[in-house]
Design a protein around this motif. Sequence first.
Motif, short mmCIF file in Angstrom:
data_model
loop_
_atom_site.label_atom_id
_atom_site.label_comp_id
_atom_site.label_asym_id
_atom_site.label_seq_id
_atom_site.Cartn_x
_atom_site.Cartn_y
_atom_site.Cartn_z
N LEU A 29 0.81 -1.21 0.00
CA LEU A 29 0.00 0.00 0.00
C LEU A 29 0.85 1.26 0.00
N SER A 30 2.08 1.17 0.43
CA SER A 30 2.98 2.33 0.50
C SER A 30 3.80 2.52 -0.78
N LYS A 31 3.68 1.61 -1.71
CA LYS A 31 4.53 1.63 -2.89
C LYS A 31 4.21 2.79 -3.84
N PHE A 32 2.93 3.15 -3.96
CA PHE A 32 2.51 4.21 -4.87
C PHE A 32 1.90 5.37 -4.09
N ASP A 33 2.18 6.60 -4.54
CA ASP A 33 1.68 7.77 -3.83
C ASP A 33 0.54 8.48 -4.55
N ASP A 34 0.06 7.91 -5.67
CA ASP A 34 -0.97 8.62 -6.44
C ASP A 34 -2.38 8.19 -6.07
N GLY A 35 -2.57 7.53 -4.96
CA GLY A 35 -3.89 7.13 -4.49
C GLY A 35 -3.78 6.14 -3.36
N PRO A 36 -4.89 5.86 -2.70
CA PRO A 36 -4.86 4.98 -1.53
C PRO A 36 -4.89 3.49 -1.88
N PHE A 37 -4.94 3.15 -3.15
CA PHE A 37 -5.10 1.76 -3.56
C PHE A 37 -3.75 1.09 -3.77
N PHE A 38 -3.76 -0.22 -3.92
CA PHE A 38 -2.51 -0.99 -4.03
C PHE A 38 -1.63 -0.53 -5.19
N LEU A 39 -2.22 -0.24 -6.32
CA LEU A 39 -1.45 0.21 -7.48
C LEU A 39 -1.63 1.71 -7.71
N GLY A 40 -2.01 2.41 -6.66
CA GLY A 40 -2.26 3.84 -6.75
C GLY A 40 -3.70 4.11 -7.11
N GLN A 41 -4.15 3.54 -8.21
CA GLN A 41 -5.54 3.65 -8.66
C GLN A 41 -6.25 2.33 -8.41
N PHE A 42 -7.56 2.37 -8.29
CA PHE A 42 -8.37 1.18 -8.06
C PHE A 42 -8.09 0.13 -9.13
N SER A 43 -7.88 -1.13 -8.69
CA SER A 43 -7.51 -2.19 -9.64
C SER A 43 -8.02 -3.55 -9.15
N LEU A 44 -7.72 -4.57 -9.92
CA LEU A 44 -8.08 -5.93 -9.54
C LEU A 44 -7.41 -6.37 -8.24
N VAL A 45 -6.27 -5.80 -7.93
CA VAL A 45 -5.58 -6.14 -6.68
C VAL A 45 -6.46 -5.76 -5.49
N ASP A 46 -7.06 -4.60 -5.54
CA ASP A 46 -7.95 -4.16 -4.46
C ASP A 46 -9.17 -5.07 -4.35
N ILE A 47 -9.71 -5.46 -5.49
CA ILE A 47 -10.87 -6.35 -5.52
C ILE A 47 -10.50 -7.70 -4.90
N ALA A 48 -9.30 -8.16 -5.14
CA ALA A 48 -8.86 -9.45 -4.61
C ALA A 48 -8.63 -9.40 -3.10
N TYR A 49 -8.11 -8.30 -2.57
CA TYR A 49 -7.78 -8.23 -1.14
C TYR A 49 -8.96 -7.88 -0.24
N VAL A 50 -9.91 -7.12 -0.74
CA VAL A 50 -10.96 -6.60 0.14
C VAL A 50 -11.78 -7.69 0.83
N PRO A 51 -12.07 -8.83 0.23
CA PRO A 51 -12.83 -9.85 0.98
C PRO A 51 -12.09 -10.38 2.21
N PHE A 52 -10.78 -10.49 2.11
CA PHE A 52 -10.00 -10.98 3.25
C PHE A 52 -10.03 -9.98 4.40
N ILE A 53 -9.85 -8.71 4.09
CA ILE A 53 -9.88 -7.68 5.14
C ILE A 53 -11.28 -7.61 5.74
N GLU A 54 -12.30 -7.67 4.89
CA GLU A 54 -13.68 -7.61 5.38
C GLU A 54 -13.95 -8.74 6.37
N ARG A 55 -13.45 -9.93 6.08
CA ARG A 55 -13.73 -11.08 6.93
C ARG A 55 -12.90 -11.11 8.22
N PHE A 56 -11.70 -10.54 8.18
CA PHE A 56 -10.85 -10.55 9.37
C PHE A 56 -11.10 -9.35 10.27
N GLN A 57 -11.59 -8.26 9.72
CA GLN A 57 -11.73 -7.03 10.49
C GLN A 57 -12.58 -7.18 11.75
#
Length: 87
Positions: free
Chosen positions: A6-34
């Motif tokens: 998440l710290s790798k890119f500074d052009d947005g809060p998402f994994f690749l800076g902009q919303f991408s498939l990476v965010d879609i892949a990770y969000v279910p895990f965070i949702e379930r563990f939170q």
Amino acid sequence: MMLKALSKFDDGPFFLGQFSLVDIAYVPFIERFQPYLLDIKVGRPKLAAWIEEMNKNNDFNQTRRDPKELVESYRKRYLVPIGTLMS
């Protein structure tokens, strides 16, 4: 690893800076563990920003489950009732 990504890119809060498939892949895990973690966002500003932005996503919100439902379904599925331990 996740925080580093998440710290790798500074052009947005998402994994690749902009919303991408990476965010879609990770969000279910965070949702379930939170629900099981006291506050996963404390001391993790990049993760907190990512969660905040994902919570604004209408498509994600349409698929979310109530955290109480998640906890109850996991409790029923994985925990052994106390009465069965005594037999």
